[in-house]
Design a protein around this motif. Structure first.
Motif, PDB file in Angstrom:
ATOM      1  N   ILE A 104       0.843  -1.199   0.000  1.00  0.00           N
ATOM      2  CA  ILE A 104       0.000   0.000   0.000  1.00  0.00           C
ATOM      3  C   ILE A 104       0.876   1.245   0.000  1.00  0.00           C
ATOM      4  O   ILE A 104       0.635   2.197  -0.750  1.00  0.00           O
ATOM      5  CB  ILE A 104      -0.941  -0.011   1.218  1.00  0.00           C
ATOM      6  CG1 ILE A 104      -1.983  -1.117   1.048  1.00  0.00           C
ATOM      7  CG2 ILE A 104      -1.599   1.349   1.414  1.00  0.00           C
ATOM      8  CD1 ILE A 104      -3.020  -1.171   2.144  1.00  0.00           C
ATOM      9  N   LEU A 132       2.323   1.967  -3.371  1.00  0.00           N
ATOM     10  CA  LEU A 132       1.297   2.564  -4.227  1.00  0.00           C
ATOM     11  C   LEU A 132       1.069   4.029  -3.848  1.00  0.00           C
ATOM     12  O   LEU A 132       0.939   4.909  -4.703  1.00  0.00           O
ATOM     13  CB  LEU A 132       0.002   1.768  -4.041  1.00  0.00           C
ATOM     14  CG  LEU A 132      -1.028   1.771  -5.142  1.00  0.00           C
ATOM     15  CD1 LEU A 132      -0.422   1.310  -6.451  1.00  0.00           C
ATOM     16  CD2 LEU A 132      -2.186   0.854  -4.744  1.00  0.00           C
ATOM     17  N   PHE A 133       1.027   4.269  -2.550  1.00  0.00           N
ATOM     18  CA  PHE A 133       0.844   5.634  -2.050  1.00  0.00           C
ATOM     19  C   PHE A 133       1.953   6.549  -2.563  1.00  0.00           C
ATOM     20  O   PHE A 133       1.687   7.640  -3.064  1.00  0.00           O
ATOM     21  CB  PHE A 133       0.816   5.615  -0.509  1.00  0.00           C
ATOM     22  CG  PHE A 133       0.943   6.973   0.109  1.00  0.00           C
ATOM     23  CD1 PHE A 133      -0.161   7.799   0.238  1.00  0.00           C
ATOM     24  CD2 PHE A 133       2.173   7.429   0.572  1.00  0.00           C
ATOM     25  CE1 PHE A 133      -0.046   9.056   0.800  1.00  0.00           C
ATOM     26  CE2 PHE A 133       2.294   8.694   1.139  1.00  0.00           C
ATOM     27  CZ  PHE A 133       1.186   9.499   1.257  1.00  0.00           C
ATOM     28  N   MET A 162      -2.625   3.106 -13.752  1.00  0.00           N
ATOM     29  CA  MET A 162      -2.867   3.211 -12.320  1.00  0.00           C
ATOM     30  C   MET A 162      -3.916   2.190 -11.862  1.00  0.00           C
ATOM     31  O   MET A 162      -3.772   1.571 -10.804  1.00  0.00           O
ATOM     32  CB  MET A 162      -3.336   4.626 -12.012  1.00  0.00           C
ATOM     33  CG  MET A 162      -3.230   4.990 -10.560  1.00  0.00           C
ATOM     34  SD  MET A 162      -3.350   6.774 -10.371  1.00  0.00           S
ATOM     35  CE  MET A 162      -1.641   7.202 -10.160  1.00  0.00           C
ATOM     36  N   VAL A 163      -4.961   2.019 -12.675  1.00  0.00           N
ATOM     37  CA  VAL A 163      -5.997   1.036 -12.339  1.00  0.00           C
ATOM     38  C   VAL A 163      -5.375  -0.352 -12.210  1.00  0.00           C
ATOM     39  O   VAL A 163      -5.638  -1.078 -11.249  1.00  0.00           O
ATOM     40  CB  VAL A 163      -7.109   1.013 -13.423  1.00  0.00           C
ATOM     41  CG1 VAL A 163      -7.986  -0.222 -13.274  1.00  0.00           C
ATOM     42  CG2 VAL A 163      -7.963   2.265 -13.349  1.00  0.00           C
ATOM     43  N   SER A 212      -3.067  -0.596  -9.040  1.00  0.00           N
ATOM     44  CA  SER A 212      -3.891  -0.691  -7.836  1.00  0.00           C
ATOM     45  C   SER A 212      -4.625  -2.012  -7.776  1.00  0.00           C
ATOM     46  O   SER A 212      -4.767  -2.599  -6.706  1.00  0.00           O
ATOM     47  CB  SER A 212      -4.931   0.419  -7.834  1.00  0.00           C
ATOM     48  OG  SER A 212      -4.464   1.507  -7.162  1.00  0.00           O
ATOM     49  N   GLY A 213      -5.095  -2.446  -8.935  1.00  0.00           N
ATOM     50  CA  GLY A 213      -5.845  -3.695  -8.988  1.00  0.00           C
ATOM     51  C   GLY A 213      -5.002  -4.870  -8.503  1.00  0.00           C
ATOM     52  O   GLY A 213      -5.487  -5.730  -7.774  1.00  0.00           O
ATOM     53  N   TRP A 240      -4.703  -4.579  -4.743  1.00  0.00           N
ATOM     54  CA  TRP A 240      -6.018  -4.850  -4.141  1.00  0.00           C
ATOM     55  C   TRP A 240      -6.302  -6.352  -4.132  1.00  0.00           C
ATOM     56  O   TRP A 240      -6.788  -6.907  -3.151  1.00  0.00           O
ATOM     57  CB  TRP A 240      -7.088  -4.096  -4.927  1.00  0.00           C
ATOM     58  CG  TRP A 240      -8.486  -4.133  -4.378  1.00  0.00           C
ATOM     59  CD1 TRP A 240      -9.590  -4.600  -5.012  1.00  0.00           C
ATOM     60  CD2 TRP A 240      -8.953  -3.617  -3.120  1.00  0.00           C
ATOM     61  NE1 TRP A 240     -10.705  -4.426  -4.236  1.00  0.00           N
ATOM     62  CE2 TRP A 240     -10.353  -3.824  -3.065  1.00  0.00           C
ATOM     63  CE3 TRP A 240      -8.325  -3.007  -2.026  1.00  0.00           C
ATOM     64  CZ2 TRP A 240     -11.140  -3.444  -1.970  1.00  0.00           C
ATOM     65  CZ3 TRP A 240      -9.105  -2.634  -0.933  1.00  0.00           C
ATOM     66  CH2 TRP A 240     -10.485  -2.860  -0.915  1.00  0.00           C
ATOM     67  N   SER A 241      -5.951  -7.039  -5.243  1.00  0.00           N
ATOM     68  CA  SER A 241      -6.251  -8.473  -5.268  1.00  0.00           C
ATOM     69  C   SER A 241      -5.285  -9.243  -4.363  1.00  0.00           C
ATOM     70  O   SER A 241      -5.636 -10.272  -3.808  1.00  0.00           O
ATOM     71  CB  SER A 241      -6.236  -9.011  -6.699  1.00  0.00           C
ATOM     72  OG  SER A 241      -5.056  -8.629  -7.335  1.00  0.00           O
ATOM     73  N   ILE A 272      -4.196  -8.042  -1.499  1.00  0.00           N
ATOM     74  CA  ILE A 272      -4.736  -7.831  -0.147  1.00  0.00           C
ATOM     75  C   ILE A 272      -5.898  -8.780   0.110  1.00  0.00           C
ATOM     76  O   ILE A 272      -6.069  -9.289   1.215  1.00  0.00           O
ATOM     77  CB  ILE A 272      -5.191  -6.360   0.020  1.00  0.00           C
ATOM     78  CG1 ILE A 272      -3.985  -5.426  -0.017  1.00  0.00           C
ATOM     79  CG2 ILE A 272      -5.976  -6.171   1.320  1.00  0.00           C
ATOM     80  CD1 ILE A 272      -4.351  -3.956  -0.104  1.00  0.00           C
ATOM     81  N   HIS A 273      -6.675  -9.029  -0.950  1.00  0.00           N
ATOM     82  CA  HIS A 273      -7.903  -9.801  -0.764  1.00  0.00           C
ATOM     83  C   HIS A 273      -7.793 -11.261  -1.193  1.00  0.00           C
ATOM     84  O   HIS A 273      -8.793 -11.933  -1.323  1.00  0.00           O
ATOM     85  CB  HIS A 273      -9.068  -9.125  -1.492  1.00  0.00           C
ATOM     86  CG  HIS A 273      -9.524  -7.896  -0.799  1.00  0.00           C
ATOM     87  ND1 HIS A 273     -10.279  -7.934   0.347  1.00  0.00           N
ATOM     88  CD2 HIS A 273      -9.293  -6.592  -1.037  1.00  0.00           C
ATOM     89  CE1 HIS A 273     -10.517  -6.697   0.761  1.00  0.00           C
ATOM     90  NE2 HIS A 273      -9.922  -5.872  -0.063  1.00  0.00           N
ATOM     91  N   ARG A 302      -2.063  -0.475   8.289  1.00  0.00           N
ATOM     92  CA  ARG A 302      -2.777  -0.120   7.050  1.00  0.00           C
ATOM     93  C   ARG A 302      -4.035  -0.974   6.939  1.00  0.00           C
ATOM     94  O   ARG A 302      -4.347  -1.514   5.871  1.00  0.00           O
ATOM     95  CB  ARG A 302      -1.902  -0.298   5.806  1.00  0.00           C
ATOM     96  CG  ARG A 302      -0.497   0.285   5.922  1.00  0.00           C
ATOM     97  CD  ARG A 302      -0.491   1.801   5.926  1.00  0.00           C
ATOM     98  NE  ARG A 302       0.865   2.331   5.869  1.00  0.00           N
ATOM     99  CZ  ARG A 302       1.515   2.877   6.903  1.00  0.00           C
ATOM    100  NH1 ARG A 302       0.928   2.974   8.098  1.00  0.00           N
ATOM    101  NH2 ARG A 302       2.720   3.349   6.760  1.00  0.00           N
ATOM    102  N   LYS A 307      -8.151  -1.001   7.753  1.00  0.00           N
ATOM    103  CA  LYS A 307      -9.377  -0.325   8.169  1.00  0.00           C
ATOM    104  C   LYS A 307     -10.533  -1.152   7.641  1.00  0.00           C
ATOM    105  O   LYS A 307     -10.616  -1.429   6.449  1.00  0.00           O
ATOM    106  CB  LYS A 307      -9.427   1.088   7.606  1.00  0.00           C
ATOM    107  CG  LYS A 307     -10.574   1.925   8.138  1.00  0.00           C
ATOM    108  CD  LYS A 307     -10.550   3.319   7.539  1.00  0.00           C
ATOM    109  CE  LYS A 307      -9.441   4.166   8.136  1.00  0.00           C
ATOM    110  NZ  LYS A 307      -8.822   5.021   7.120  1.00  0.00           N
ATOM    111  N   GLN A 308     -11.370  -1.612   8.524  1.00  0.00           N
ATOM    112  CA  GLN A 308     -12.511  -2.403   8.091  1.00  0.00           C
ATOM    113  C   GLN A 308     -13.731  -1.997   8.911  1.00  0.00           C
ATOM    114  O   GLN A 308     -13.699  -2.043  10.134  1.00  0.00           O
ATOM    115  CB  GLN A 308     -12.223  -3.900   8.271  1.00  0.00           C
ATOM    116  CG  GLN A 308     -13.391  -4.787   7.887  1.00  0.00           C
ATOM    117  CD  GLN A 308     -13.834  -4.544   6.455  1.00  0.00           C
ATOM    118  OE1 GLN A 308     -13.058  -4.710   5.520  1.00  0.00           O
ATOM    119  NE2 GLN A 308     -15.076  -4.108   6.260  1.00  0.00           N
TER     120      GLN A 308
END
Lengths: 279, 599
Positions: free
Chosen positions: A51, A54-55, A112-113, A116-117, A120-121, A123-124, A214, A216-217
């Motif tokens: 993260i 990316l930031f 960028m998409v 980030s994608g 994001w994947s 992380i998940h 990092r 937050k939920q």
């Protein structure tokens, strides 16, 4: 009929341009100063590193655009103040230029998409099978934590069974898995061991936020949302509530203790089952 | 020339109306627009004072203000601002500024005033409905402000009113009658917006002057038109949600509330889903931020062109990008919900649409810059605010790129980074649009000029004040400072936040005080400003062909006829550096005829 064109239009142009340049310069200077004082807290989780990367790439890109666009705006203002009766250019169409500045941002944003994608994947993605599991529950205005106990299974809960004093979690005594569930005031985690956090709420929406992780939920009543991460640094961290939850929102602080496996086992051994022994 | 003729006969067609019919219960779109604008200014004053109180608490936590307690006994205890009052301030500030100031000033104020004038109509399509639209606004204000004085006080669930906090009276002091009044007030105000929006769409489609094709419309009108479409399509969704929430509160339904235990008590609700509210709310909430930013985009485009003495650059792209923004604005609402527990794949989809909307936004920015290229800029106060708008829009737009990316948003969501972001892009930028609009159209509205010197000073102080107040907030967000916190002392990690918060508060007070200059200028010029001529900015659009202020019916006996697009500035070979839209092609070729509009 003359219009109110000021003789000092050129001087105003210089002043406004200076204002724009100064804003950018101060903005950059303040960012550099803030770097050492008001900045991302040091990262303490595995995915947090991604993260942050990316930031920082976003910060560099947007920072550069911020400076360049403002510099250009300042230049235009400085350069093109009215001069007597001289006329402006009659220029209002340039298809290739316009297509360029439509497509270039579009390509940049597509990149960028995808960047980030990917993060994001990651992380998940599914948590590793050896991850420990813990439940976090928000309520006005505190955090509580539940560990499944030696059987490794969480007992059934039901809001109807909640008794603030004897059974704050609403554990169902009829479920054998509930008998050894541990309910604690602090969250203890093992360093470098993945943890699945099942986030819940008792009354209104809260949000489980640990800045160093990092993570937050939102904690939504009626739902259990799972998130997982790997804490990578031992230490004590603060849990904040990030979703407005009432008058005490600002005091809703919890503690996470990240420690070695031995210290964790020792602590876990001291905890007593949450359910009172059967009557 | 038709317009000169129109001007000569103006006096004969004005109806004889009493004071009340003319200025209070008027059917005239201009009066209604001005009513919307003035009421919005009063509301801005209230919303601004609430902001100052918020900053008072954040900048100087724990300080005693016995004088303020005397004014607001319910909000203070021993002179110290109370936490529940703080949340009420946050909620009401957001609600007032978004719905009761910016939406009403931009769509209600400028939309009403400018649409018929700029398309060459005599009035709106439905003048009575228009008056009704305005006259729903004061009752909505009364309902909203009444929340401050009822038991429990004003709602404290934020302008987003997430249930169960907003649904359950026991959940927060303000979640009692105050929240009910808030919801009712929104229903009434939304009705006003719908009447207005329906009217704007019909008027733009049906009542354009002869020759005013859609692609000859000034960008202000395109912006207002697209905004009205957004309002008409998105506000009903909020209405439905608000009524469902009222049912949850008053009739025992459970749309948004599952089984919950509040204050140790199990409530009777069962099976509701709090996330449903978030989807419905943001389905309005995100188009709403474009409802606030599209009208300034249009107005700023026209102000930039008029004061650059250049045609707006890339008119077709400007229209296209506004249409694209309008459509995409309906597909991005989920970016407010990345951490809500929504499926990650859905988050990915919303990231894609959200970053896509940056493309038309970038196009608009570059077109504004290209408009300034080789211009001959006149630095009127309106122009200064228009330039300021571009700066604020860029700054706020860029921070949106952080928030659009779900992984980064995990850290930034519900922190001061978000507060900084939207205060730049939709609050300050939209407010700059309002200021630019007032400085530009005040002469047409009231037939008098604002003081330029005060206007410029107002710009300088406001521009510096905005950056000084909101730029540092980004760093609070980086540090993980959460929103809607009464105080930060409890958190070890946030100990060093106080000096920055104090500095921000001082900047905010300066920013607030600077607005008094604007009010003073406005009130003074209203009565004692120098008389405005018909076309003081030498602009091309139709409203400048009407007298200042235009009479009821706008055009006298003969309606204007349009012969060209709205941006004929600095046309080579033309006698002057602007050609009004009413000037026929022949008139330019033969300079001896001059041009219409200068009576």
């Amino acid at each position: 009929m003359p219009i109110p064109t000021h003789a000092d239009e050129r001087r105003t142009a210089a002043k406004v341009a200076a204002l724009i340049f100064a804003t950018v310069a101060l903005g950059v200077a303040f960012t550099l100063y803030a770097r050492g004082r008001w900045w991302l807290p040091p990262v303490a989780s595995a995915h947090g590193v991604l993260i942050d990367r990316l930031f920082y790439s976003t910060l560099w890109i947007t920072g550069a655009i911020f400076v360049l666009v403002h510099a250009f705006l300042g230049y235009l203002v400085w350069r093109h103040g009215a001069r007597g009766d001289e006329r402006a250019a009659h220029w209002h169409e340039h298809r290739r230029l316009e297509l360029t500045y439509t497509l270039v941002p579009a390509v940049g944003l597509a990149v960028m998409v995808s960047m980030s994608g990917v993060v994001w994947s990651k992380i998940h993605r599914a948590p590793p099978s050896d991850a420990m599991v813990v439940e976090v529950r928000g309520e006005q205005f505190a955090w509580q934590f539940r560990y499944p106990g030696p059987d490794g299974r969480f007992g059934r809960t039901d809001p109807k069974l909640i008794d603030p004093r004897r059974n704050p979690w609403g554990l169902d005594p009829a479920d054998p898995a509930a008998a050894d569930d541990l309910v604690t005031r602090d969250l203890h985690l093992v360093v470098d061991r993945p943890v699945r956090v099942r986030v819940r709420a008792r009354d209104v929406i809260h949000s489980f936020f640990v800045a160093e992780f990092r993570v937050k939920q939102d904690a939504v009543p009626g739902m259990t949302v799972e998130t997982w991460f790997v804490p990578t640094k031992t230490g004590v961290y603060e849990i904040a509530c990030a979703e407005l939850c009432g008058v005490g929102h600002y005091v809703m602080r919890g503690r996470v203790i990240v420690e070695g496996p031995d210290a964790f086992q020792a602590w876990l051994g001291q905890q007593k089952p949450a359910l009172p022994p059967a009557r | 020339m038709s317009t000169s003729h129109a001007a000569a006969t103006t006096e004969h067609v004005e109806h004889e109306l009493g004071f009340f019919r003319k200025y209070i219960f008027s059917l005239d779109h201009k009066i209604i627009g001005i009513q919307y604008l003035l009421t919005s200014m009063v509301m801005a004053l209230i919303g601004g004072v609430l902001a100052m109180l918020i900053r008072l608490q954040l900048g100087f936590p724990g300080w005693r203000w016995p004088e303020l307690q005397a004014l607001m006994p319910g909000g203070f205890q021993n002179g110290v601002l109370k936490p529940d009052f703080y949340l009420a301030l946050v909620t009401m500030h957001g609600t007032i500024m978004i719905f009761f100031v910016l939406t009403t000033a931009l769509s209600g104020g400028f939309g009403n005033f400018l649409i018929p004038l700029q398309i060459g109509a005599r009035d709106m399509a439905f003048p009575f409905m228009n008056a009704l639209s305005y006259w729903l606004y004061p009752p909505a204000v009364v309902l909203l402000l009444a929340a401050f004085v009822v038991t429990g006080g004003a709602p404290s669930s934020g302008w987003t009113a997430y249930p169960p906090l907003s649904a359950v009276a026991q959940a927060a002091p303000g979640s009692g009658l105050g929240q009910t009044l808030w919801l009712l007030s929104l229903v009434v105000l939304i009705l006003a917006f719908l009447f207005g929006g329906l009217n704007y769409i019909t008027t733009v489609l049906q009542l354009r002057a002869r020759g005013m094709s859609m692609l000859r419309l000034p960008l202000t009108i395109w912006a207002m038109f697209i905004t009205a479409l957004l309002m008409l399509l998105s506000f009903p969704v909020l209405t439905a949600a608000v009524i469902m929430l009222l049912f949850d509160r008053l009739a025992g339904t459970s749309f948004f509330v599952p089984e919950v235990v509040v204050g140790g008590q199990l409530l009777s609700h069962t099976g509701g889903n709090p996330i449903l509210w978030q989807h419905l709310f943001w389905f309005l909430g995100h188009p709403e931020v474009y409802v606030l930013i599209l009208p300034p985009m249009g107005m700023v485009s026209d102000i930039l062109a008029a004061n650059s003495r250049k045609p707006i650059f890339g008119y077709p792209f400007m229209v296209g990008s506004m249409a694209a923004i309008g459509i995409l604005s309906f597909l991005v609402w989920g970016h407010h919900m990345y951490t809500s527990g929504m499926h990650p794949l859905v988050g990915m989809a919303f990231m894609t649409t959200t970053l896509a909307i940056a493309v038309p936004s970038a196009v608009k920015t570059f077109n504004w810059l290209a408009t300034l290229w080789r211009a001959r800029i006149r630095f009127t106060p309106a122009m200064l605010f228009a330039i300021g708008f571009v700066s604020l829009f860029v700054t706020g737009g860029l921070t949106g790129v952080f928030l659009a990316q779900p992984p980064v948003d995990i850290q930034m969501h519900d922190t001061y980074f978000v507060v900084a972001h939207f205060h730049f892009v939709m609050a300050s930028a939209a407010m700059f649009g309002v200021f630019a609009g007032v400085y530009h159209w005040f002469p047409k509205m009231f037939g008098r000029m604002l003081n330029e010197r005060l206007g410029r000073l107002h710009f300088w102080l406001t521009f510096i004040g905005i950056y000084a107040t909101f730029f540092p907030m980004h760093f609070l967000g980086f540090a993980g400072v959460t929103r809607r916190y009464y105080a930060y002392q409890l958190f070890e990690r946030l100990r060093d936040v106080q000096p920055l918060n104090t500095a921000i508060s001082i900047a905010a007070f300066g920013l607030g005080l600077a607005q008094l200059l604007f009010i003073a200028n406005f009130v003074y010029s209203l009565f004692w400003g120098p008389r405005a001529e018909r076309n003081p900015w030498r602009a091309t659009t139709l409203e400048w062909q009407a007298p200042s202020p235009p009479p009821h019916g706008n055009w006298g006996a003969v309606e204007p006829e349009v012969h060209r697009w709205a941006y004929d500035y600095s046309v080579p070979g033309a006698p002057e550096d602007f050609i009004p839209q009413t000037t026929p092609a022949a008139a330019v070729a033969a300079p001896a005829h001059g041009h219409g509009g200068h009576a």
